[in-house]
Design a protein around this motif. Structure first.
Motif, short mmCIF file in Angstrom:
data_model
loop_
_atom_site.label_atom_id
_atom_site.label_comp_id
_atom_site.label_asym_id
_atom_site.label_seq_id
_atom_site.Cartn_x
_atom_site.Cartn_y
_atom_site.Cartn_z
N TRP A 424 0.83 -1.22 0.00
CA TRP A 424 0.00 0.00 0.00
C TRP A 424 0.86 1.26 0.00
CZ3 TRP A 424 -4.77 -0.64 -1.40
CH2 TRP A 424 -5.36 -1.88 -1.20
N ASN A 425 2.07 1.15 0.58
CA ASN A 425 2.99 2.30 0.59
C ASN A 425 4.41 1.78 0.79
OD1 ASN A 425 3.42 1.92 3.42
ND2 ASN A 425 1.46 2.94 3.80
N ASP A 426 5.36 2.68 1.01
CA ASP A 426 6.76 2.23 1.08
C ASP A 426 7.25 2.04 2.51
OD1 ASP A 426 6.99 4.81 1.96
OD2 ASP A 426 8.43 5.45 0.44
N SER A 427 6.33 2.07 3.49
CA SER A 427 6.77 1.89 4.88
C SER A 427 7.12 0.42 5.14
CB SER A 427 5.66 2.34 5.83
OG SER A 427 4.58 1.45 5.73
N GLN A 428 7.60 0.13 6.35
CA GLN A 428 7.93 -1.26 6.65
C GLN A 428 6.70 -2.13 6.44
OE1 GLN A 428 8.77 -2.47 10.65
NE2 GLN A 428 10.41 -3.85 10.00
N TYR A 429 6.86 -3.27 5.79
CA TYR A 429 5.75 -4.17 5.46
C TYR A 429 4.71 -3.49 4.56
CZ TYR A 429 7.98 -6.51 9.41
OH TYR A 429 8.89 -7.05 10.26
N GLY A 430 5.13 -2.46 3.88
CA GLY A 430 4.31 -1.86 2.82
C GLY A 430 2.94 -1.36 3.25
N GLY A 431 2.76 -1.09 4.53
CA GLY A 431 1.44 -0.63 4.97
C GLY A 431 0.41 -1.75 4.93
N PHE A 432 0.87 -2.97 4.61
CA PHE A 432 -0.06 -4.12 4.62
C PHE A 432 -0.37 -4.49 6.07
CE2 PHE A 432 -0.02 -8.78 5.33
CZ PHE A 432 -1.26 -9.08 4.79
N SER A 433 0.65 -4.41 6.91
CA SER A 433 0.51 -4.79 8.31
C SER A 433 1.62 -4.09 9.10
CB SER A 433 0.67 -6.31 8.43
OG SER A 433 0.66 -6.70 9.78
N ASP A 434 1.46 -4.02 10.42
CA ASP A 434 2.58 -3.50 11.21
C ASP A 434 3.38 -4.66 11.81
OD1 ASP A 434 0.80 -4.33 13.07
OD2 ASP A 434 0.38 -2.33 13.90
N GLN A 435 2.98 -5.88 11.45
CA GLN A 435 3.71 -7.08 11.89
C GLN A 435 4.33 -7.75 10.68
OE1 GLN A 435 3.85 -7.85 15.24
NE2 GLN A 435 2.77 -5.88 15.35
N LYS A 436 5.29 -8.63 10.93
CA LYS A 436 5.91 -9.36 9.83
C LYS A 436 4.81 -10.16 9.10
CE LYS A 436 10.04 -12.13 9.10
NZ LYS A 436 9.80 -13.32 8.42
N PRO A 437 4.63 -9.93 7.80
CA PRO A 437 3.55 -10.64 7.10
C PRO A 437 3.80 -12.13 6.96
CG PRO A 437 4.36 -8.77 5.81
CD PRO A 437 5.32 -8.98 6.94
N GLU A 443 10.53 -7.59 -3.31
CA GLU A 443 11.67 -6.69 -3.08
C GLU A 443 11.38 -5.28 -3.58
OE1 GLU A 443 15.78 -7.30 -4.76
OE2 GLU A 443 15.22 -9.31 -4.08
N GLU A 444 10.55 -5.18 -4.61
CA GLU A 444 10.31 -3.89 -5.26
C GLU A 444 9.35 -2.99 -4.49
OE1 GLU A 444 10.07 -6.82 -6.71
OE2 GLU A 444 11.75 -6.74 -8.11
N TYR A 445 8.77 -3.48 -3.37
CA TYR A 445 7.65 -2.72 -2.81
C TYR A 445 7.97 -1.27 -2.42
CZ TYR A 445 8.70 -2.74 2.20
OH TYR A 445 9.25 -2.48 3.41
N PRO A 446 9.25 -0.96 -2.04
CA PRO A 446 9.48 0.46 -1.73
C PRO A 446 9.21 1.37 -2.94
CG PRO A 446 11.25 -0.89 -0.86
CD PRO A 446 10.43 -1.78 -1.74
N LYS A 447 9.32 0.80 -4.15
CA LYS A 447 9.07 1.63 -5.35
C LYS A 447 7.73 1.30 -5.98
CE LYS A 447 13.66 1.77 -7.01
NZ LYS A 447 14.11 0.58 -7.58
N VAL A 448 7.38 0.03 -6.01
CA VAL A 448 6.12 -0.36 -6.65
C VAL A 448 5.07 -0.55 -5.57
CG1 VAL A 448 4.99 -2.07 -8.13
CG2 VAL A 448 7.39 -1.48 -8.52
N ASN A 449 4.32 0.50 -5.31
CA ASN A 449 3.26 0.41 -4.30
C ASN A 449 2.11 1.33 -4.71
OD1 ASN A 449 3.74 3.11 -3.16
ND2 ASN A 449 5.69 2.22 -2.50
N ALA A 450 1.11 1.43 -3.86
CA ALA A 450 -0.12 2.11 -4.28
C ALA A 450 -0.05 3.64 -4.19
CB ALA A 450 -1.30 1.58 -3.45
N ILE A 451 1.08 4.17 -3.80
CA ILE A 451 1.18 5.64 -3.72
C ILE A 451 1.72 6.20 -5.04
CG2 ILE A 451 2.24 7.59 -2.46
CD1 ILE A 451 0.36 5.99 -0.67
N GLY A 452 0.97 7.13 -5.62
CA GLY A 452 1.40 7.82 -6.84
C GLY A 452 1.80 6.87 -7.96
N ASN A 453 1.07 5.79 -8.12
CA ASN A 453 1.46 4.74 -9.07
C ASN A 453 0.87 5.02 -10.46
OD1 ASN A 453 1.13 2.15 -10.50
ND2 ASN A 453 2.14 1.32 -8.69
N SER A 454 1.74 5.06 -11.47
CA SER A 454 1.25 5.43 -12.81
C SER A 454 0.47 4.28 -13.46
CB SER A 454 2.39 5.88 -13.70
OG SER A 454 3.27 4.80 -13.90
N VAL A 455 0.77 3.04 -13.08
CA VAL A 455 -0.01 1.92 -13.63
C VAL A 455 -1.44 2.02 -13.12
CG1 VAL A 455 -0.13 -0.57 -13.95
CG2 VAL A 455 2.08 0.53 -13.61
#
Ligand code: NOJ
Length: 550
Positions: A424-437, A443-455
């Motif tokens: 969902w975003n570039d924070s730890q665990y991608g904003g999916f959870s605050d715990q280890k998923p 690996e790409e999640y810091p760049k490929v996530n739901a914030i400002g995504n052109s796709v």
């Protein structure tokens, strides 16, 4: 308001894998409340129906495709109250909700199976397929590896499982069992869900001779598909299923129907077909000889892909309606599967998207596809969760491949590729959870996530073109005709309705391709790569897709 007949033709269906969508209760596992939290995101994207993969009570051997109770909710995901709340909240956003219907098999923890195991004389024994004998009755191999037969403890008897041994197959020859399933299905439909995606439904009829076939692997076994998938007599079960359940509701039914030939499509999706639409796997599985043997890789070409796509669309148009997809929870990410690594980009993700999205049929989008996600490369088999990945690894080695090769096959095809948590975003665990998923992020999640995504923006545009634009009618109900005489790398089709026509061109290769149009472009409705075009001469970049009017 009463829904019109065949309302589902105009939908855009978004598939949610609940375990990986959004965790709301801090356990590293997605859940129903997480889905509710993200309804505004889905509304913003513009999809109209959600298909949620199994949420029912389950030991999760196959992540919910092993159901222990059809009418109870897995506590990992929430409660029945959460389901009711989700249905009510979704309605506020004008989103419909479909569920997954898994009725070829249950979990071994289902009470029917427990009773069947505990007592030989229980009526539930005939709800499953038990065969007495000292040896397994035949040499069929299950989809997830090993014999389809599992020995019953302390008895000279075996039960059949087409998938994992903890997913015993239901015996559709048993009338009472079928009636119990129909009653369950009707209760769900009465609850107000929009319909079902129907799992592995072509497996419900088995050849009653239970005969062996010549082995096709070093394990001495043979794929069970020839004897268990889309077998004669299935038509009676499927007609009855439709008559007893779906026909009583104006619902959508999407059959997962591998193994159905194009000639048979009318019986599945025609006027009197069993389902509203089916998934066709002929081109999705182009990279492997069979969806369950990942070491049997093909050297597919663009021309072959184009041919399969044309045949599939022609068969669906001839028969009825299709469910178009390039990703789901059993497939690798489309970008990784179809596009050479150096060309994997946001633009080519959109090019692939536009290639299939404007086809005739209902488009399905799998979570994360709208972000341009790619496969998750793993370095050891211990990093995989999926049972099928673990089996395919072991089988590849048995077939003589090295550990390295086996890992490569699994990395290319693993179902865990698309099951990574939604970034969902570039924070730890991608904003999916605050715990280890439960499964690592890509690996790409810091760049490929739901914030400002052109796709995402591109998908939003495609959706609004199909749903709310002057060309919506053509995209929703227009016929399709593929265009000949194009360069080999170009997939071109016309969508034609009373109100006008459109053309889609996609360069499905990693070389630039130039060609001449018959008429100059009148309007460019969509371009995955944001270029300008004029006149009749056209040059498409690798994986570029455009939608135009002449
Ligand atoms: C097809 C489902 O999509 C897959 O995930 C599952 O493992 C099998 N059917 C068995 O239910």
């Amino acid at each position: 308001m009463e829904k019109e007949k065949n309302w589902w033709k105009k939908e855009i269906i978004y598939q949610i894998y609940p375990k990986s969508f959004k965790d709301s209760n801090h356990d590293g596992i997605g859940d129903l409340k997480g889905i509710i939290e993200k309804l505004p995101y889905l509304k913003e994207l513009g999809v109209t129906t959600l298909w949620i993969c199994p949420i029912f009570s389950s030991p999760m051997v196959d992540n919910g495709y092993d159901i222990a109770d059809f009418e109870d909710i897995n506590p990992q995901f929430g409660t029945m109250e959460d389901v009711d709340f989700l249905l009510a909240e979704a309605k506020k956003f004008d989103l419909k909700v479909m569920l997954d219907l898994v009725i070829n098999h249950t979990s071994d923890e289902h009470v029917w199976f427990q009773k069947a195991l505990a007592d030989k004389d229980s009526p539930y024994r005939d709800y499953y397929i038990f065969k007495e004998g000292k040896e397994p009755p035949n040499n069929w191999r299950s989809i997830f590896g090993g014999s389809v037969w599992e020995k019953v403890p302390n008895e000279e008897c075996y039960y059949l499982h087409v998938f994992d041994k903890r997913q015993p197959d239901l015996n559709w020859e048993n009338r009472e069992m079928r009636q119990e399933l129909y009653a369950m299905i009707n209760r769900w439909l009465e609850k107000g869900i929009a319909g079902f995606r129907i799992d592995s439904i072509t497996f419900i009829k088995k050849d009653q001779d239970y005969g062996s076939l010549p082995a096709d692997g070093v394990d001495g076994l043979v794929s069970c598909k020839e004897k268990t998938r889309n077998r004669p007599g299935i038509e009676n079960f499927l007609h009855e299923l439709r008559r007893e359940t779906f026909d009583k509701h104006n619902c959508v039914t999407v059959g997962e129907a591998p193994g159905v030939s194009y000639e048979e499509f009318p019986t599945y999706v025609g006027e009197d077909g069993y389902f509203s639409m089916i998934f066709d796997f002929h081109y999705a599985d182009i990279d492997v000889e069979s969806g369950s043997d990942w070491f049997k890789r093909t050297n597919w070409t663009t021309v072959e892909f184009k041919d399969l796509l044309m045949q599939s669309q022609a068969a669906l148009q001839n028969a009825g309606w299709g469910a178009n997809f390039i990703e789901n929870h059993d497939q690798p990410r489309a970008l990784s599967k179809f596009v050479a690594q150096e060309f994997q980009s946001a633009d080519s993700a959109l090019g692939l998207g536009a290639m299939y999205f404007f086809l005739r049929g209902t488009p399905f989008i799998y979570q994360g596809q709208e972000l341009g996600m790619v496969n998750a490369e793993r370095t050891s088999i211990s990093q995989f969760d999926d049972i099928s990945s673990i089996d395919n690894y072991a089988r590849s080695i048995k077939e003589g491949f090295s550990e390295k090769e086996a890992l490569r096959f699994v990395n290319q095809r693993s179902r865990d590729n698309s099951r990574t948590p939604m970034p969902w975003n570039d924070s730890q665990y991608g904003g999916f959870s605050d715990q280890k998923p439960w499964l690592s992020m890509t690996e790409e999640y810091p760049k490929v996530n739901a914030i400002g995504n052109s796709v995402f923006k591109g998908y939003k545009k495609m959706i609004s073109l199909r749903q709310q634009s002057v060309i919506s009618d053509i995209l929703q109900v227009g016929d399709i005709a593929f265009i000949d005489n194009l360069p080999e790398a170009v997939i071109g089709y016309r969508r034609i309705a009373k109100t006008g026509s459109l053309i889609s061109y996609t360069n499905f290769s990693s070389e630039k391709v130039a060609f001449e149009l018959e008429k100059p472009i009148n309007e460019l409705h969509f371009d995955s790569h944001n270029q300008t075009f004029s006149g009749t001469k056209i040059e498409l970049l690798p994986y570029q897709s455009i939608l135009i009017s002449e």
